[in-house]
Enzyme design. Structure first.
Site, PDB file in Angstrom:
ATOM      1  N   LEU A  20      60.514  58.406  33.270  1.00 55.69           N
ATOM      2  CA  LEU A  20      59.063  58.309  32.738  1.00 55.69           C
ATOM      3  C   LEU A  20      58.611  56.928  32.605  1.00 55.69           C
ATOM      4  O   LEU A  20      57.181  56.684  32.738  1.00 55.69           O
ATOM      5  CB  LEU A  20      58.980  58.720  30.933  1.00 55.69           C
ATOM      6  CG  LEU A  20      59.313  60.191  30.601  1.00 55.69           C
ATOM      7  CD1 LEU A  20      59.544  60.293  29.268  1.00 55.69           C
ATOM      8  CD2 LEU A  20      58.279  60.854  31.173  1.00 55.69           C
ATOM      9  N   ARG A  22      59.494  52.533  33.248  1.00 51.08           N
ATOM     10  CA  ARG A  22      60.474  51.238  32.976  1.00 51.08           C
ATOM     11  C   ARG A  22      59.919  50.426  31.668  1.00 51.08           C
ATOM     12  O   ARG A  22      59.098  49.912  31.742  1.00 51.08           O
ATOM     13  CB  ARG A  22      60.550  50.459  34.143  1.00 51.08           C
ATOM     14  CG  ARG A  22      61.885  50.080  34.928  1.00 51.08           C
ATOM     15  CD  ARG A  22      61.738  49.142  36.020  1.00 51.08           C
ATOM     16  NE  ARG A  22      60.767  49.533  36.944  1.00 51.08           N
ATOM     17  CZ  ARG A  22      60.535  50.689  37.727  1.00 51.08           C
ATOM     18  NH1 ARG A  22      61.721  51.576  37.491  1.00 51.08           N
ATOM     19  NH2 ARG A  22      59.459  50.809  38.464  1.00 51.08           N
ATOM     20  N   LYS A  24      61.012  48.040  28.267  1.00 51.69           N
ATOM     21  CA  LYS A  24      61.905  46.582  28.311  1.00 51.69           C
ATOM     22  C   LYS A  24      63.223  46.877  28.312  1.00 51.69           C
ATOM     23  O   LYS A  24      63.725  47.816  27.595  1.00 51.69           O
ATOM     24  CB  LYS A  24      60.983  45.961  26.849  1.00 51.69           C
ATOM     25  CG  LYS A  24      61.412  44.631  26.650  1.00 51.69           C
ATOM     26  CD  LYS A  24      60.630  43.972  25.588  1.00 51.69           C
ATOM     27  CE  LYS A  24      60.750  44.842  24.239  1.00 51.69           C
ATOM     28  NZ  LYS A  24      60.052  44.453  23.303  1.00 51.69           N
ATOM     29  N   PHE A  25      63.900  46.063  28.943  1.00 55.02           N
ATOM     30  CA  PHE A  25      65.449  46.203  28.880  1.00 55.02           C
ATOM     31  C   PHE A  25      66.059  47.309  29.508  1.00 55.02           C
ATOM     32  O   PHE A  25      67.147  47.663  29.351  1.00 55.02           O
ATOM     33  CB  PHE A  25      65.960  46.014  27.669  1.00 55.02           C
ATOM     34  CG  PHE A  25      65.496  44.723  26.859  1.00 55.02           C
ATOM     35  CD1 PHE A  25      64.436  44.764  25.975  1.00 55.02           C
ATOM     36  CD2 PHE A  25      66.020  43.516  27.593  1.00 55.02           C
ATOM     37  CE1 PHE A  25      64.003  43.373  25.425  1.00 55.02           C
ATOM     38  CE2 PHE A  25      65.604  42.308  26.964  1.00 55.02           C
ATOM     39  CZ  PHE A  25      64.663  42.153  25.722  1.00 55.02           C
ATOM     40  N   ASP A 137      52.511  42.925  18.280  1.00 58.76           N
ATOM     41  CA  ASP A 137      52.349  43.252  19.705  1.00 58.76           C
ATOM     42  C   ASP A 137      51.469  44.241  19.844  1.00 58.76           C
ATOM     43  O   ASP A 137      51.754  45.216  20.795  1.00 58.76           O
ATOM     44  CB  ASP A 137      53.677  43.314  20.149  1.00 58.76           C
ATOM     45  CG  ASP A 137      53.720  42.813  21.789  1.00 58.76           C
ATOM     46  OD1 ASP A 137      54.871  43.064  22.189  1.00 58.76           O
ATOM     47  OD2 ASP A 137      52.842  42.359  22.248  1.00 58.76           O
ATOM     48  N   LYS A 139      48.940  46.031  22.079  1.00 59.52           N
ATOM     49  CA  LYS A 139      48.404  45.803  23.233  1.00 59.52           C
ATOM     50  C   LYS A 139      48.427  47.236  24.181  1.00 59.52           C
ATOM     51  O   LYS A 139      49.368  48.151  23.821  1.00 59.52           O
ATOM     52  CB  LYS A 139      49.066  44.792  24.203  1.00 59.52           C
ATOM     53  CG  LYS A 139      50.485  44.867  24.323  1.00 59.52           C
ATOM     54  CD  LYS A 139      50.782  43.433  24.938  1.00 59.52           C
ATOM     55  CE  LYS A 139      52.519  43.449  25.373  1.00 59.52           C
ATOM     56  NZ  LYS A 139      53.235  42.125  25.441  1.00 59.52           N
ATOM     57  N   ASN A 142      51.833  48.818  24.900  1.00 65.02           N
ATOM     58  CA  ASN A 142      52.570  49.369  23.767  1.00 65.02           C
ATOM     59  C   ASN A 142      51.977  50.599  23.283  1.00 65.02           C
ATOM     60  O   ASN A 142      52.407  50.968  22.075  1.00 65.02           O
ATOM     61  CB  ASN A 142      52.799  48.252  22.704  1.00 65.02           C
ATOM     62  CG  ASN A 142      53.779  47.168  23.035  1.00 65.02           C
ATOM     63  OD1 ASN A 142      54.444  47.459  24.205  1.00 65.02           O
ATOM     64  ND2 ASN A 142      53.758  46.089  22.600  1.00 65.02           N
ATOM     65  N   ASP A 155      57.252  50.965  20.768  1.00 63.34           N
ATOM     66  CA  ASP A 155      57.965  49.696  21.078  1.00 63.34           C
ATOM     67  C   ASP A 155      57.668  48.603  20.180  1.00 63.34           C
ATOM     68  O   ASP A 155      57.155  47.576  20.389  1.00 63.34           O
ATOM     69  CB  ASP A 155      57.221  49.166  22.486  1.00 63.34           C
ATOM     70  CG  ASP A 155      58.077  48.203  23.109  1.00 63.34           C
ATOM     71  OD1 ASP A 155      58.226  47.820  23.998  1.00 63.34           O
ATOM     72  OD2 ASP A 155      59.161  47.836  22.259  1.00 63.34           O
ATOM     73  N   THR A 172      60.477  27.349  -1.354  1.00 66.17           N
ATOM     74  CA  THR A 172      60.643  25.947  -0.388  1.00 66.17           C
ATOM     75  C   THR A 172      59.084  25.649   0.299  1.00 66.17           C
ATOM     76  O   THR A 172      58.761  24.500   0.666  1.00 66.17           O
ATOM     77  CB  THR A 172      61.659  25.854   0.663  1.00 66.17           C
ATOM     78  OG1 THR A 172      61.439  26.846   1.614  1.00 66.17           O
ATOM     79  CG2 THR A 172      62.927  25.878   0.099  1.00 66.17           C
TER      80      THR A 172
HETATM   81  C1  LIG Z   1      59.439  54.018  19.151  1.00 66.73           C
HETATM   82  O1  LIG Z   1      59.462  53.779  20.523  1.00 66.73           O
HETATM   83  C2  LIG Z   1      60.052  52.781  20.804  1.00 66.73           C
HETATM   84  C3  LIG Z   1      61.020  51.883  19.874  1.00 66.73           C
HETATM   85  C4  LIG Z   1      61.886  50.732  20.244  1.00 66.73           C
HETATM   86  C5  LIG Z   1      61.669  50.642  21.752  1.00 66.73           C
HETATM   87  C6  LIG Z   1      62.839  49.476  22.120  1.00 66.73           C
HETATM   88  O2  LIG Z   1      63.050  49.173  23.094  1.00 66.73           O
HETATM   89  N1  LIG Z   1      63.130  48.427  21.311  1.00 66.73           N
HETATM   90  C7  LIG Z   1      63.701  47.250  21.422  1.00 66.73           C
HETATM   91  C8  LIG Z   1      64.590  47.222  22.611  1.00 66.73           C
HETATM   92  C9  LIG Z   1      65.249  46.000  22.819  1.00 66.73           C
HETATM   93  C10 LIG Z   1      65.264  44.989  21.955  1.00 66.73           C
HETATM   94  C11 LIG Z   1      64.702  45.086  20.909  1.00 66.73           C
HETATM   95  C12 LIG Z   1      63.868  46.159  20.643  1.00 66.73           C
HETATM   96  C13 LIG Z   1      60.946  51.117  22.395  1.00 66.73           C
HETATM   97  C14 LIG Z   1      60.178  52.094  22.061  1.00 66.73           C
HETATM   98  N2  LIG Z   1      59.217  53.124  23.014  1.00 66.73           N
HETATM   99  C15 LIG Z   1      59.318  52.736  24.235  1.00 66.73           C
HETATM  100  O3  LIG Z   1      59.878  51.939  25.037  1.00 66.73           O
HETATM  101  C16 LIG Z   1      58.326  53.748  25.058  1.00 66.73           C
HETATM  102  C17 LIG Z   1      59.196  54.293  26.099  1.00 66.73           C
HETATM  103  S1  LIG Z   1      58.127  54.986  27.329  1.00 66.73           S
HETATM  104  C18 LIG Z   1      57.733  56.450  26.731  1.00 66.73           C
HETATM  105  N3  LIG Z   1      58.112  57.118  25.483  1.00 66.73           N
HETATM  106  C19 LIG Z   1      57.742  58.151  25.184  1.00 66.73           C
HETATM  107  N4  LIG Z   1      56.916  59.049  25.868  1.00 66.73           N
HETATM  108  C20 LIG Z   1      56.414  58.697  27.144  1.00 66.73           C
HETATM  109  N5  LIG Z   1      55.481  59.383  27.612  1.00 66.73           N
HETATM  110  C21 LIG Z   1      56.650  57.498  27.293  1.00 66.73           C
HETATM  111 BR1  LIG Z   1      56.022  56.976  29.204  1.00 66.73          BR
END
Ligand SMILES: COc1ccc(C(=O)Nc2ccccc2)cc1NC(=O)CCSc1ncnc(N)c1Br
Length: 273
Positions: A20, A22, A24-25, A137, A139, A142, A155, A172
Protein backbone atom coordinates in the site's frame (compact mmCIF):
# COMPACT_ATOMS: atom_id res chain seq x y z
CA UNK A 1 -14.04 -7.38 19.75
CA UNK A 2 -12.69 -8.09 23.24
CA UNK A 3 -11.70 -11.59 22.10
CA UNK A 4 -9.71 -10.05 19.20
CA UNK A 5 -8.03 -7.77 21.77
CA UNK A 6 -6.45 -10.61 23.75
CA UNK A 7 -5.64 -12.81 20.72
CA UNK A 8 -1.96 -13.49 19.92
CA UNK A 9 -1.79 -12.76 16.22
CA UNK A 10 0.78 -14.33 13.89
CA UNK A 11 1.59 -13.78 10.24
CA UNK A 12 -0.21 -17.07 9.45
CA UNK A 13 -3.50 -15.45 10.44
CA UNK A 14 -3.30 -13.22 7.35
CA UNK A 15 -3.26 -13.46 3.56
CA UNK A 16 -0.89 -10.71 2.41
CA UNK A 17 -1.95 -8.60 -0.59
CA UNK A 18 -0.47 -5.69 -2.58
CA UNK A 19 1.92 -3.15 -1.07
CA UNK A 20 0.00 0.00 0.00
CA UNK A 21 2.91 2.33 0.57
CA UNK A 22 6.13 2.91 2.42
CA UNK A 23 5.33 4.28 5.83
CA UNK A 24 7.91 5.39 8.38
CA UNK A 25 10.35 2.58 9.29
CA UNK A 26 8.68 0.03 7.08
CA UNK A 27 6.31 -1.16 4.37
CA UNK A 28 2.54 -1.43 4.52
CA UNK A 29 0.55 -4.21 2.84
CA UNK A 30 -3.08 -4.87 2.20
CA UNK A 31 -3.99 -8.02 4.16
CA UNK A 32 -6.99 -10.18 4.96
CA UNK A 33 -7.46 -11.88 8.30
CA UNK A 34 -8.24 -15.49 7.26
CA UNK A 35 -10.99 -16.41 9.76
CA UNK A 36 -13.05 -13.19 9.57
CA UNK A 37 -12.08 -12.16 5.99
CA UNK A 38 -11.57 -8.72 7.55
CA UNK A 39 -9.44 -6.49 5.31
CA UNK A 40 -6.68 -4.61 7.15
CA UNK A 41 -3.44 -2.77 6.44
CA UNK A 42 -0.43 -4.59 7.85
CA UNK A 43 2.55 -2.38 8.63
CA UNK A 44 5.88 -4.20 8.87
CA UNK A 45 8.58 -2.51 10.99
CA UNK A 46 12.11 -3.85 11.23
CA UNK A 47 13.27 -4.26 14.83
CA UNK A 48 16.81 -3.38 13.75
CA UNK A 49 15.63 -0.02 12.39
CA UNK A 50 13.49 0.68 15.46
CA UNK A 51 16.46 -0.08 17.67
CA UNK A 52 18.96 2.08 15.79
CA UNK A 53 16.44 4.98 15.78
CA UNK A 54 15.67 4.39 19.48
CA UNK A 55 11.93 4.60 18.82
CA UNK A 56 10.86 1.36 20.50
CA UNK A 57 9.48 3.29 23.52
CA UNK A 58 7.73 5.69 21.13
CA UNK A 59 6.09 2.75 19.37
CA UNK A 60 5.05 1.18 22.70
CA UNK A 61 3.57 4.52 23.80
CA UNK A 62 1.75 4.87 20.49
CA UNK A 63 0.24 1.37 20.70
CA UNK A 64 -0.85 2.20 24.28
CA UNK A 65 -2.35 5.57 23.21
CA UNK A 66 -4.08 4.14 20.16
CA UNK A 67 -5.63 1.28 22.11
CA UNK A 68 -7.79 3.87 23.94
CA UNK A 69 -8.73 5.96 20.89
CA UNK A 70 -11.97 5.21 19.04
CA UNK A 71 -13.09 7.90 16.59
CA UNK A 72 -14.38 7.74 12.98
CA UNK A 73 -11.66 10.20 11.88
CA UNK A 74 -8.78 8.41 13.61
CA UNK A 75 -7.27 5.39 11.88
CA UNK A 76 -7.59 2.37 14.16
CA UNK A 77 -4.59 0.40 15.38
CA UNK A 78 -6.29 -2.95 16.06
CA UNK A 79 -3.23 -4.68 17.51
CA UNK A 80 0.31 -5.78 16.89
CA UNK A 81 2.54 -8.83 16.97
CA UNK A 82 6.18 -9.56 16.29
CA UNK A 83 8.60 -12.25 15.20
CA UNK A 84 12.37 -12.55 15.39
CA UNK A 85 13.16 -9.53 13.23
CA UNK A 86 9.97 -7.54 12.70
CA UNK A 87 7.09 -5.83 14.47
CA UNK A 88 3.71 -5.94 12.69
CA UNK A 89 1.00 -3.31 13.23
CA UNK A 90 -2.56 -4.37 12.36
CA UNK A 91 -4.14 -1.16 11.05
CA UNK A 92 -7.55 -0.14 9.78
CA UNK A 93 -7.48 -0.07 5.96
CA UNK A 94 -8.41 3.34 4.50
CA UNK A 95 -10.04 2.35 1.21
CA UNK A 96 -9.43 5.64 -0.65
CA UNK A 97 -5.75 5.92 0.24
CA UNK A 98 -3.48 8.84 0.99
CA UNK A 99 -4.77 12.40 1.17
CA UNK A 100 -1.56 14.03 -0.05
CA UNK A 101 -1.84 12.13 -3.35
CA UNK A 102 -5.38 13.42 -3.75
CA UNK A 103 -4.18 16.98 -3.01
CA UNK A 104 -1.37 16.65 -5.58
CA UNK A 105 -3.89 15.42 -8.15
CA UNK A 106 -6.46 18.21 -7.54
CA UNK A 107 -3.78 20.88 -6.85
CA UNK A 108 -6.15 22.35 -4.22
CA UNK A 109 -9.59 21.54 -2.80
CA UNK A 110 -12.92 23.34 -3.07
CA UNK A 111 -13.96 25.36 0.00
CA UNK A 112 -16.68 22.79 0.76
CA UNK A 113 -14.24 19.86 0.64
CA UNK A 114 -11.60 21.75 2.64
CA UNK A 115 -14.12 22.85 5.29
CA UNK A 116 -15.52 19.31 5.58
CA UNK A 117 -12.03 17.89 6.13
CA UNK A 118 -11.02 20.63 8.61
CA UNK A 119 -14.19 20.21 10.68
CA UNK A 120 -13.79 16.42 10.87
CA UNK A 121 -10.15 16.84 11.92
CA UNK A 122 -11.19 19.43 14.51
CA UNK A 123 -13.69 16.95 15.98
CA UNK A 124 -11.02 14.21 16.04
CA UNK A 125 -8.56 16.56 17.78
CA UNK A 126 -11.19 17.69 20.32
CA UNK A 127 -11.67 14.00 21.07
CA UNK A 128 -7.88 13.42 21.41
CA UNK A 129 -7.35 16.51 23.59
CA UNK A 130 -10.21 15.32 25.79
CA UNK A 131 -8.06 12.23 26.39
CA UNK A 132 -4.93 14.36 27.02
CA UNK A 133 -3.41 13.29 23.71
CA UNK A 134 -1.89 15.85 21.33
CA UNK A 135 -0.92 14.68 17.86
CA UNK A 136 1.81 17.22 17.05
CA UNK A 137 2.18 16.05 13.48
CA UNK A 138 -0.97 17.00 11.55
CA UNK A 139 0.05 17.18 7.89
CA UNK A 140 -1.24 15.78 4.58
CA UNK A 141 1.23 12.85 4.69
CA UNK A 142 -0.39 11.62 7.92
CA UNK A 143 -3.96 11.72 6.62
CA UNK A 144 -5.82 8.92 4.85
CA UNK A 145 -9.25 8.74 3.19
CA UNK A 146 -11.84 6.14 4.20
CA UNK A 147 -14.35 4.36 1.97
CA UNK A 148 -16.97 7.12 2.39
CA UNK A 149 -14.45 9.87 1.62
CA UNK A 150 -13.95 10.68 5.32
CA UNK A 151 -10.52 11.75 6.62
CA UNK A 152 -8.57 9.51 8.98
CA UNK A 153 -5.67 10.79 11.09
CA UNK A 154 -2.96 8.10 11.02
CA UNK A 155 0.55 7.57 12.24
CA UNK A 156 0.64 8.89 15.78
CA UNK A 157 4.37 8.43 15.71
CA UNK A 158 4.91 11.71 17.57
CA UNK A 159 1.87 11.96 19.82
CA UNK A 160 2.34 12.34 23.58
CA UNK A 161 0.15 12.15 26.65
CA UNK A 162 0.18 15.77 27.87
CA UNK A 163 -0.42 14.99 31.55
CA UNK A 164 2.52 12.63 31.84
CA UNK A 165 4.60 15.56 30.57
CA UNK A 166 3.13 17.62 33.41
CA UNK A 167 3.99 14.70 35.77
CA UNK A 168 7.64 14.77 34.65
CA UNK A 169 7.68 18.54 35.23
CA UNK A 170 5.65 18.26 38.44
CA UNK A 171 6.04 21.39 40.55
CA UNK A 172 9.53 22.28 39.36
CA UNK A 173 8.12 24.47 36.56
CA UNK A 174 7.96 27.49 38.89
CA UNK A 175 11.70 27.94 38.96
CA UNK A 176 12.37 27.48 35.22
CA UNK A 177 13.20 30.58 33.16
CA UNK A 178 10.75 31.45 30.34
CA UNK A 179 12.96 30.00 27.58
CA UNK A 180 13.05 26.65 29.38
CA UNK A 181 9.30 26.69 29.95
CA UNK A 182 8.82 27.82 26.35
CA UNK A 183 10.74 24.94 24.82
CA UNK A 184 9.48 22.06 26.95
CA UNK A 185 5.90 23.17 27.41
CA UNK A 186 3.68 23.01 24.38
CA UNK A 187 0.05 22.12 24.75
CA UNK A 188 -2.86 21.11 22.56
CA UNK A 189 -2.70 24.50 20.81
CA UNK A 190 0.12 23.14 18.60
CA UNK A 191 -2.55 21.09 16.83
CA UNK A 192 -4.64 24.24 16.23
CA UNK A 193 -1.67 25.88 14.49
CA UNK A 194 -1.07 22.76 12.35
CA UNK A 195 -4.76 22.62 11.44
CA UNK A 196 -4.53 26.25 10.27
CA UNK A 197 -1.51 25.40 8.11
CA UNK A 198 -3.41 22.41 6.72
CA UNK A 199 -6.51 24.52 5.94
CA UNK A 200 -4.32 26.99 4.01
CA UNK A 201 -2.64 24.14 2.08
CA UNK A 202 -6.04 22.56 1.26
CA UNK A 203 -7.23 25.87 -0.25
CA UNK A 204 -4.04 27.08 -1.98
CA UNK A 205 -2.18 23.84 -2.68
CA UNK A 206 0.95 25.07 -0.87
CA UNK A 207 1.69 25.57 2.84
CA UNK A 208 1.59 29.21 4.08
CA UNK A 209 5.25 29.64 5.08
CA UNK A 210 6.90 27.69 2.27
CA UNK A 211 10.32 28.95 1.21
CA UNK A 212 13.32 27.59 -0.70
CA UNK A 213 15.57 27.36 2.35
CA UNK A 214 14.61 25.88 5.72
CA UNK A 215 16.02 28.99 7.42
CA UNK A 216 13.62 31.17 5.43
CA UNK A 217 10.65 28.93 6.31
CA UNK A 218 11.67 29.11 9.99
CA UNK A 219 11.87 32.94 9.79
CA UNK A 220 8.47 33.17 8.11
CA UNK A 221 6.88 30.92 10.76
CA UNK A 222 8.22 32.79 13.79
CA UNK A 223 7.24 36.08 12.14
CA UNK A 224 3.84 34.58 11.15
CA UNK A 225 4.50 36.04 7.71
CA UNK A 226 1.01 35.04 6.45
CA UNK A 227 0.16 36.14 2.92
CA UNK A 228 -2.85 35.04 0.84
CA UNK A 229 -2.20 34.64 -2.93
CA UNK A 230 -4.60 36.28 -5.42
CA UNK A 231 -5.15 32.87 -7.08
CA UNK A 232 -7.04 30.67 -6.48
CA UNK A 233 -9.89 32.90 -5.29
CA UNK A 234 -10.64 32.10 -1.65
CA UNK A 235 -13.47 33.57 0.44
CA UNK A 236 -12.60 36.21 3.05
CA UNK A 237 -14.40 34.00 5.56
CA UNK A 238 -11.86 31.21 4.98
CA UNK A 239 -8.99 33.71 5.31
CA UNK A 240 -10.52 35.01 8.53
CA UNK A 241 -10.56 31.49 10.03
CA UNK A 242 -6.96 30.79 8.99
CA UNK A 243 -5.85 34.15 10.42
CA UNK A 244 -7.42 33.23 13.77
CA UNK A 245 -5.54 29.92 13.91
CA UNK A 246 -2.08 31.03 12.73
CA UNK A 247 -1.46 33.26 15.75
CA UNK A 248 1.89 33.26 17.55
CA UNK A 249 0.44 33.66 21.02
CA UNK A 250 -0.86 30.14 21.75
CA UNK A 251 -3.52 31.49 24.14
CA UNK A 252 -4.95 33.65 21.34
CA UNK A 253 -5.42 30.81 18.83
CA UNK A 254 -9.05 30.03 18.00
CA UNK A 255 -10.07 27.09 20.25
CA UNK A 256 -11.20 24.01 18.32
CA UNK A 257 -14.79 24.13 19.59
CA UNK A 258 -14.99 27.78 18.39
CA UNK A 259 -13.66 26.64 14.99
CA UNK A 260 -16.70 24.38 14.62
CA UNK A 261 -18.93 27.48 15.08
CA UNK A 262 -17.00 29.67 12.60
CA UNK A 263 -19.26 30.87 9.71
CA UNK A 264 -16.92 29.39 7.05
CA UNK A 265 -17.18 25.94 8.64
CA UNK A 266 -20.92 26.23 9.35
CA UNK A 267 -21.65 27.35 5.76
CA UNK A 268 -19.28 24.95 3.95
CA UNK A 269 -18.66 21.78 5.94
CA UNK A 270 -20.78 18.74 5.17
CA UNK A 271 -22.04 17.72 8.63
CA UNK A 272 -21.53 14.00 7.88
CA UNK A 273 -17.78 14.80 7.69
C1 LIG B 1 -2.98 4.23 13.19
O1 LIG B 1 -2.03 4.23 12.15
C2 LIG B 1 -0.72 4.11 12.49
C3 LIG B 1 -0.25 3.96 13.81
C4 LIG B 1 1.11 3.85 14.05
C5 LIG B 1 2.00 3.90 12.99
C6 LIG B 1 3.47 3.79 13.21
O2 LIG B 1 4.19 3.45 12.31
N1 LIG B 1 3.90 4.18 14.46
C7 LIG B 1 5.23 4.14 14.86
C8 LIG B 1 6.22 3.42 14.20
C9 LIG B 1 7.53 3.43 14.67
C10 LIG B 1 7.86 4.18 15.81
C11 LIG B 1 6.86 4.90 16.46
C12 LIG B 1 5.56 4.88 16.00
C13 LIG B 1 1.56 4.04 11.68
C14 LIG B 1 0.18 4.14 11.43
N2 LIG B 1 -0.37 4.28 10.17
C15 LIG B 1 0.35 4.21 9.00
O3 LIG B 1 1.54 4.05 8.93
C16 LIG B 1 -0.43 4.34 7.73
C17 LIG B 1 -0.05 3.17 6.82
S1 LIG B 1 -0.47 3.46 5.15
C18 LIG B 1 -2.12 3.00 5.04
N3 LIG B 1 -2.79 2.56 6.10
C19 LIG B 1 -4.12 2.22 5.96
N4 LIG B 1 -4.77 2.32 4.81
C20 LIG B 1 -4.12 2.76 3.71
N5 LIG B 1 -4.80 2.86 2.51
C21 LIG B 1 -2.75 3.11 3.81
BR1 LIG B 1 -1.82 3.75 2.30
Amino acid sequence: TAEEKQKRWTLNDFDIGKPLGRGKFGHVYLAREKKSNHIVALKVLFKSQLKQSQVEHQLRREVEIQSHLRHPNILRLYGYFYDQTRVYLILEYAARGELYKELQKCKYFSEKRAATYISSLARALIYCHGKHVIHRDIKPENLLIGAQGELKIADFGWSVHTFNRRRTMCGTLDYLPPEMVESVEHDASVDIWSLGVLCYEFLYGVPPFEAKEHSDTYRRIVKVDLKFPMKPIVSSSAKDLISQMLVKDTSQRLPLHKLLEHPWIVQNADPSG
